[in-house]
Design an enzyme around this catalytic site. Sequence first.
Site, short mmCIF file in Angstrom:
data_model
loop_
_atom_site.label_atom_id
_atom_site.label_comp_id
_atom_site.label_asym_id
_atom_site.label_seq_id
_atom_site.Cartn_x
_atom_site.Cartn_y
_atom_site.Cartn_z
N ARG A 177 0.91 -1.70 0.35
CA ARG A 177 -0.05 -0.20 0.20
C ARG A 177 0.69 0.94 -0.25
NH1 ARG A 177 -1.82 0.10 4.88
NH2 ARG A 177 -1.63 -0.85 5.63
N LYS A 322 -8.93 -2.53 1.47
CA LYS A 322 -8.55 -1.53 2.47
C LYS A 322 -9.61 -0.09 2.62
CE LYS A 322 -6.29 -3.23 5.95
NZ LYS A 322 -5.34 -4.85 6.08
N HIS A 341 -9.63 -3.75 13.46
CA HIS A 341 -8.55 -4.03 11.95
C HIS A 341 -7.90 -5.43 13.34
CE1 HIS A 341 -4.58 -4.25 10.03
NE2 HIS A 341 -5.16 -4.89 9.39
N SER A 359 -0.09 -4.97 10.99
CA SER A 359 0.15 -5.51 9.43
C SER A 359 1.57 -6.60 9.77
CB SER A 359 0.83 -4.75 8.45
OG SER A 359 0.81 -5.95 6.98
N LYS A 363 -2.50 -11.81 13.05
CA LYS A 363 -3.72 -11.55 12.57
C LYS A 363 -4.07 -13.32 11.66
CE LYS A 363 -4.29 -8.07 11.02
NZ LYS A 363 -3.19 -7.29 11.26
N THR A 364 -4.10 -12.88 10.24
CA THR A 364 -4.31 -14.74 9.30
C THR A 364 -3.85 -15.54 10.10
OG1 THR A 364 -4.21 -12.99 8.33
CG2 THR A 364 -4.02 -14.85 7.26
N ASP A 378 -8.76 -10.43 9.22
CA ASP A 378 -8.57 -9.12 8.82
C ASP A 378 -9.47 -7.98 9.49
OD1 ASP A 378 -5.99 -7.49 8.38
OD2 ASP A 378 -7.23 -6.78 6.90
N ARG A 443 1.44 -12.22 -1.39
CA ARG A 443 0.01 -12.68 -0.74
C ARG A 443 -0.68 -13.78 -1.12
NH1 ARG A 443 -1.52 -9.66 4.41
NH2 ARG A 443 -0.03 -7.93 4.33
N1 ATP Z 1 5.46 -16.61 16.75
C1 ATP Z 1 4.52 -16.16 16.09
N2 ATP Z 1 3.21 -15.89 15.68
C2 ATP Z 1 2.74 -15.48 14.27
N3 ATP Z 1 3.28 -15.27 13.03
C3 ATP Z 1 4.68 -15.76 13.02
C4 ATP Z 1 5.18 -15.92 14.19
N4 ATP Z 1 6.33 -16.35 13.59
C5 ATP Z 1 6.09 -16.27 12.84
N5 ATP Z 1 5.42 -15.52 11.90
C6 ATP Z 1 5.02 -15.09 10.78
O1 ATP Z 1 4.76 -13.40 10.53
C7 ATP Z 1 3.20 -13.68 9.64
C8 ATP Z 1 1.91 -13.32 10.22
O2 ATP Z 1 1.83 -12.94 8.75
P1 ATP Z 1 -0.15 -12.80 8.22
O3 ATP Z 1 -0.53 -12.58 7.30
O4 ATP Z 1 -0.57 -13.80 10.17
O5 ATP Z 1 -0.34 -10.99 9.60
P2 ATP Z 1 -1.56 -10.23 9.92
O6 ATP Z 1 -1.64 -9.68 10.74
O7 ATP Z 1 -2.67 -10.84 9.38
O8 ATP Z 1 -0.91 -9.24 8.73
P3 ATP Z 1 -1.99 -7.98 7.26
O9 ATP Z 1 -3.29 -7.55 7.88
O10 ATP Z 1 -1.18 -7.78 6.72
O11 ATP Z 1 -2.54 -9.20 7.05
C9 ATP Z 1 3.10 -14.76 8.95
O12 ATP Z 1 3.92 -15.27 7.77
C10 ATP Z 1 3.82 -15.66 9.61
O13 ATP Z 1 4.29 -16.87 9.10
O1 OAA Z 2 -3.73 -3.78 3.21
C1 OAA Z 2 -2.96 -4.80 2.90
O2 OAA Z 2 -2.39 -4.86 1.89
C2 OAA Z 2 -2.33 -6.20 4.17
C3 OAA Z 2 -3.29 -5.74 5.32
O3 OAA Z 2 -3.84 -6.49 5.36
C4 OAA Z 2 -2.58 -4.84 5.88
O4 OAA Z 2 -1.62 -3.72 5.80
O5 OAA Z 2 -3.26 -4.17 6.93
CA CA Z 3 -4.46 -11.07 7.41
MN MN Z 4 -4.71 -6.04 7.77
#
Ligand code: ATP
Ligand code: OAA
Ligand code: CA
Ligand code: MN
Length: 659
Positions: A177, A322, A341, A359, A363-364, A378, A443
Site C-alpha cells: 500500500r 483497505k 482491524h 500488518s 492476525k491471519t 482482518d 500474498r
Molecule cells: N510466533 C509467530 N506468531 C505469528 N506469526 C508468526 C510467528 N512467527 C512467524 N510468523 C509469521 O508472521 C507472519 C504473520 O502474518 P499474518 O499474515 O498473520 O499477518 P496479519 O496480522 O494478518 O497482517 P495483515 O494485516 O497485513 O494481513 C506469517 O507469515 C507467519 O508465518
Molecule cells: O492492506 C494490506 O495490503 C494488507 C493488510 O492486510 C494490512 O496491511 O493490514
Molecule cells: Ca492478514
Molecule cells: Mn490487515
Amino acid sequence: MSSKGNGESKFENGTGRNGLSKIQTQKRQNEVCHDDSASPVKAQTIDELHSLQKKKSAPSTPINGTQGAFTALSEDDRHKQQLQSISASLASLTRETGPKLVKGDPARTTETPKVAHASQHHFAPTVSASDSSLKFTHVLYNLSPAELYEQAIKYEKGSFITSNGALATLSGAKTGRSPRDKRVVMDETTESDLWWGKGSPNIEMDEQTFLVNRERAVDYLNSLDKVFVNDQFLNWDPENRIKVRIVAARAYHSLFMHNMCIRPTPEELENFGTPDFTIYNAGQFPCNRYTHYMTSSTSIDLNLARREMVILGTQYAGEMKKGLFSVMHYLMPKRQILSLHSGCNMGKDGDVALFFGLSGTGKTTLSTDHNRYLIGDDEHCWSETGVSNIEGGCYAKCIDLSREKEPDIWNAIKFGTVLENVVFDEHTREVDYTDKSVTENTRAAYPIEFIPNAKLPCIGPHPKNVVLLACDAYGVLPPVSKLSMAQTMYHFISGYTALVAGTVDGVKEPQATFSACFGAAFIMLHPTKYAAMLAEKMQQHGATGWLVNTGWSGGSYGYGSRIKLPYTRKIIDAIHSGSLLNADYKKTVVFGLEIPTEIDGVPSEILDPVNTWADKDAYQETLLKLAGLFRKNFETFTNYTIGKGNNLTQEILAAGPIF
Ligand SMILES: Nc1ncnc2c1ncn2[C@@H]1O[C@H](COP(=O)(O)OP(=O)(O)OP(=O)(O)O)[C@@H](O)[C@H]1O
Ligand SMILES: O=C([O-])CC(=O)C(=O)O
Ligand SMILES: [Ca+2]
Ligand SMILES: [Mn+2]
C-alpha cells in the site's frame, strides 16, 4: 439420442484407421467391441460444436410469480437496468451522458450485438459530441473465477496458473500500500467528523481535485475496450450490509475483489440496484502531478459524500480492500458499531476471540486455527448483537509459507485463489514461497470458504478474549501478558509493533512503529472514539485483554530470533481454553505487565524475556529505550478524554510504562 450439448460426446478427430473419418451409425454403438471415439458428431462446424460446449446459465429466479421490486420486469428489462446503473457509474461529470455499454467480451465479436447503449438520456449526437460518445465500453459483469482466469491469462502479463491451481499475478511497480498517497475529501461534514492533522492517515484534498482525478479515472476506464464490474457486499451482519461496486481495468482486480468481498447469490445480484459505494480502479494510469495535492503519480482518493473512491497509479489490490475498510471505519461508528482491524475466531463452545495487530503480526496466521471456527482474518464489526466479518475472504502473507506450520492456508491456495507477486518454476509452475525476488509481501487472496472450518455466515457472539498482537523487534516485551482494562486501552491506542518489511511500500527492514488502534492507516475518526467504544464493549461483555509478542526473543532483531510459531500457538490455546486466566502471575518492571510463570507446551524460561537475553545490561537498556518510545508516542493523546468520565482517561495514562 438426447442432445445434452455439454460436450459429453467426443469429437471424431480424424485419427481413425485409413486416415479417414469414420462414418457413424447407431448400430455400431451396440457392438461388443465398443469404441467411444465413434459417437456421432452433433455439429456441422467447429463453431457449432463450440456452441454445444457451453450450457446457458440458468436464470436464478423465476421471472414471474414472486414478489419484489424487480420481478415485474422481464429479463431484458432487468438486464437493461443493470447496464444503465453501470453506465451511470461510469458517466463523465462533464459530458451529457454515460458511456454506451454492452455486456460481454469484445473479443467474441459474435456476442457483441443487439444490446445497444444503456444510457437513460436520449442522447442526440450534436457537432460538439466527442469520439468517446460514439464508442462502446464492454462490461464484464461479475464474471466467475474461471472466466477471470481466462481473461487474466490472455490479456495480463505475468498471469499464470500455478501447479496448485491458483492464479499467479503481478501487481506491478507497487507491491504494497501507499499510505502517503491517500487523500480524503475535506468538506463541511468531514472537516468536523474526521481525524485530521498530526498522526492522522487522512490527508486532505478538495472536492474539485477529487473530481479532476475521478474524471481522469473514468475517462481512462471508458477508453478501454472493456472494464470489469463487480457488485458485491461488505459485512455479514445483514442489518448493516453495504453494497459495493468495483469498476476495474484488470481481471486480477476483479478476481481479487470477488474473493475478498462477500459474493452475492444470483438472486441478490438481480436485485442489487444502486451501490452504496463505488471504486474506480484505474491503477495502471497515473495521476497528473500538476494536479493540486498530488505529490507523486499515485493517488488513492476517498470522497465520503459522493461515496466514491478513485485509484490512480497503483495496481496493488490491497488498496481496494483497505480503502473499503476506511469507509467502514466511518460508516459503522455512526451506527454505534465498532469497526476493528482484527482477526476473529470461535471455539466449539462459542467462545470468540479477537486478534488485533498491525500488518504481519499474526492476525491471519493465528485466527486460522484448525481447532476453531474462522470468522475472519482482518476486518470485523462489533455491534449490539456480536461480531461480524466485513469481508468474504482472507488475504494471507505467503512469505516462507509452509505446509506444516500453516496447513489451512497452504490448502486454501488452489483454483480460484489469487497469488500475488510469488515466484514459481517456469516449467512445473511449483511456487517457491521462500523467494522474495519480486517482494517480501507476497500474498494469497482466497474466499473464506476455502478454509474448511470457516464459520458461515461469518458472525459470532460477543468476544471473550481480546488479543493484542505486537511483533516486538526489540525483543523485550513478554511472549504473553494479561492486561487490565486500562492497560488494554493504553496498548490499543498505542498500537505498537515492528513493521514487518513489505506491506507498506518502501519499508525493507523491521522498525518500531506505533499505529493507533492497530490500524491508524485506516481509521477515520480520532483513535479515542474507537478506544472508548472498545472499552465499553469489553466491560459490558466481560472480555479479557492480552498482549502477545509474536516478535523477537533473546535479543533484538539481528541478535535474537522470532518466537517460534508453535509456542505462540500454545499461548493462544491457553488463552482460549481459559487456563491462562487463572494461572500464577508476576509483574514486570517498567511496563508493569502481568506475566504467567508457566504455560503448557511453552518453555517457562522464555516467558520472562530477561531470561532469554545473554547480556542483561543490554536488555535493561533496550527495555528503557522502548518504554521511552511508548511514552513519547502517547504524548499526543494526553489531552484527550476517553469515554464518558475522566476516570478511565487517568487510569489509561497511568497504565503505560513507569520508569
Ligand atoms: N510466533 C509467530 N506468531 C505469528 N506469526 C508468526 C510467528 N512467527 C512467524 N510468523 C509469521 O508472521 C507472519 C504473520 O502474518 P499474518 O499474515 O498473520 O499477518 P496479519 O496480522 O494478518 O497482517 P495483515 O494485516 O497485513 O494481513 C506469517 O507469515 C507467519 O508465518
Ligand atoms: O492492506 C494490506 O495490503 C494488507 C493488510 O492486510 C494490512 O496491511 O493490514
Ligand atoms: Ca492478514
Ligand atoms: Mn490487515
